[in-house]
Scaffold this motif. Structure first.
Motif, PDB file in Angstrom:
ATOM      1  N   ARG A  93       0.834  -1.205   0.000  1.00 32.50           N
ATOM      2  CA  ARG A  93       0.000   0.000   0.000  1.00 32.50           C
ATOM      3  C   ARG A  93       0.868   1.253   0.000  1.00 32.50           C
ATOM      4  N   ILE A 149      -9.722   1.993  -6.918  1.00 32.68           N
ATOM      5  CA  ILE A 149      -9.353   1.527  -5.580  1.00 32.68           C
ATOM      6  C   ILE A 149      -9.996   2.395  -4.506  1.00 32.68           C
ATOM      7  N   ARG A 150     -10.273   3.654  -4.825  1.00 31.85           N
ATOM      8  CA  ARG A 150     -10.952   4.511  -3.861  1.00 31.85           C
ATOM      9  C   ARG A 150     -12.376   4.021  -3.573  1.00 31.85           C
ATOM     10  N   VAL A 154     -11.016  -3.570  -6.452  1.00 32.90           N
ATOM     11  CA  VAL A 154      -9.633  -4.017  -6.590  1.00 32.90           C
ATOM     12  C   VAL A 154      -9.375  -4.611  -7.965  1.00 32.90           C
ATOM     13  N   HIS A 157      -8.992  -1.837 -10.507  1.00 33.62           N
ATOM     14  CA  HIS A 157      -7.740  -1.152 -10.172  1.00 33.62           C
ATOM     15  C   HIS A 157      -6.538  -1.941 -10.676  1.00 33.62           C
ATOM     16  N   SER A 158      -6.541  -3.230 -10.394  1.00 31.22           N
ATOM     17  CA  SER A 158      -5.429  -4.084 -10.797  1.00 31.22           C
ATOM     18  C   SER A 158      -5.261  -4.104 -12.313  1.00 31.22           C
ATOM     19  N   ARG A 231     -16.408  -4.847  -1.334  1.00 27.45           N
ATOM     20  CA  ARG A 231     -16.028  -3.529  -1.812  1.00 27.45           C
ATOM     21  C   ARG A 231     -16.003  -2.518  -0.676  1.00 27.45           C
ATOM     22  N   LEU A 239      -2.811  -1.070  -3.128  1.00 25.04           N
ATOM     23  CA  LEU A 239      -2.741  -1.308  -4.569  1.00 25.04           C
ATOM     24  C   LEU A 239      -2.512  -2.793  -4.789  1.00 25.04           C
ATOM     25  N   SER A 240      -3.155  -3.348  -5.796  1.00 27.27           N
ATOM     26  CA  SER A 240      -3.010  -4.782  -6.048  1.00 27.27           C
ATOM     27  C   SER A 240      -2.945  -5.011  -7.527  1.00 27.27           C
TER      28      SER A 240
END
Length: 243
Positions: A93, A149-150, A154, A157-158, A231, A239-240
């Motif tokens: 993170r 991600i906010r 995930v 985001h990934s 979620r 972060l992922s």
């Protein structure tokens, strides 16, 4: 050692061994651009003689310095984000909060240089357009990934950070696209130069899409209620990127 012990031991070794293959491979792919960037910074710091090749950097050094530093941080820390063990730790993170701004600096400075530097004639209009497209796409992908991600998404985001990284590491793949051509035919002309540069970005994005789809196929779809709960718990999560 009993058969049971051997069986339980072997899977552990297999999971530990490949874990660092992806980060190590990505860092190796970044080595030539990183060395080139370091050489450029050294020449600027030591006031090397001005030539036609480096005049634009000497006259306006800040954008290229920002680009090199941002790119190195993005490529190295970004590669480590693909290590599963690090993704399960708080380091992931913290590093993500450095990687995303570094990526935006890399993409933004690349766009600035494309628009305002006097580029060598070998670049041509085709490469000019590609740099604008891929630089903008990289920055947009990071913004989309941050927004995802906010809100705790995930998976999205990934996927978008993987695409951003694929564009960012394009310079490494371009070394591989240029090397065979140069060895076989010599220095490329303007058209081939643009094609080889574009091929580096396209190859990376194709590989990124394959990784994203494989990752999605291995992730079972949870019931709607469970996904909503997940979620809400993931808001502000690390972060992922990796598979």
């Amino acid at each position: 050692m009993t058969t049971t012990d051997a069986t339980s031991h072997r899977p552990g070794r297999r999971t530990r061994r490949p874990e660092w293959l992806a980060p190590a491979g990505l860092i190796a792919l970044s080595i030539v651009p990183i060395i080139g960037g370091g050489s450029r910074l050294t020449s600027l710091a030591t006031a090397a003689p001005v030539t036609a090749e480096n005049a634009r950097f000497v006259e306006s050094p800040i954008p290229v310095v920002v680009h090199i530093v941002g790119s190195v941080v993005f490529l190295v820390l970004g590669a480590l984000q693909f290590a599963p063990s690090l993704r399960r730790k708080r380091w992931h993170r913290i590093a993500g909060r450095i990687v995303a701004p570094a990526g935006l600096l890399s993409a933004g400075s690349a766009l600035w240089m494309t628009l305002l530097y006097d580029m060598p004639a070998i670049n041509g209009p085709g490469l000019f357009i590609m740099r604008l497209v891929f630089g903008s796409a990289m920055a947009a992908a990071i913004v989309v990934a941050f927004a995802a991600i906010r809100r705790g998404d995930v998976t999205t985001h990934s996927a978008w950070m993987t695409r951003a990284y694929a564009i960012g590491i394009g310079a490494g793949t371009q070394v591989l696209t240029f090397a065979p051509w140069t060895l076989a035919f010599g220095a490329p002309d303007q058209f081939v130069h643009s094609v080889l540069m574009g091929a580096g970005w396209v190859i990376n994005l194709v590989v990124a899409e394959v990784i994203i789809r494989r990752r999605a196929s291995r992730t079972p779809r949870a019931p709607r209620r469970a996904r909503a709960s997940g979620r809400s718990r993931a808001v502000g999560a690390r972060l992922s990127w990796g598979a």
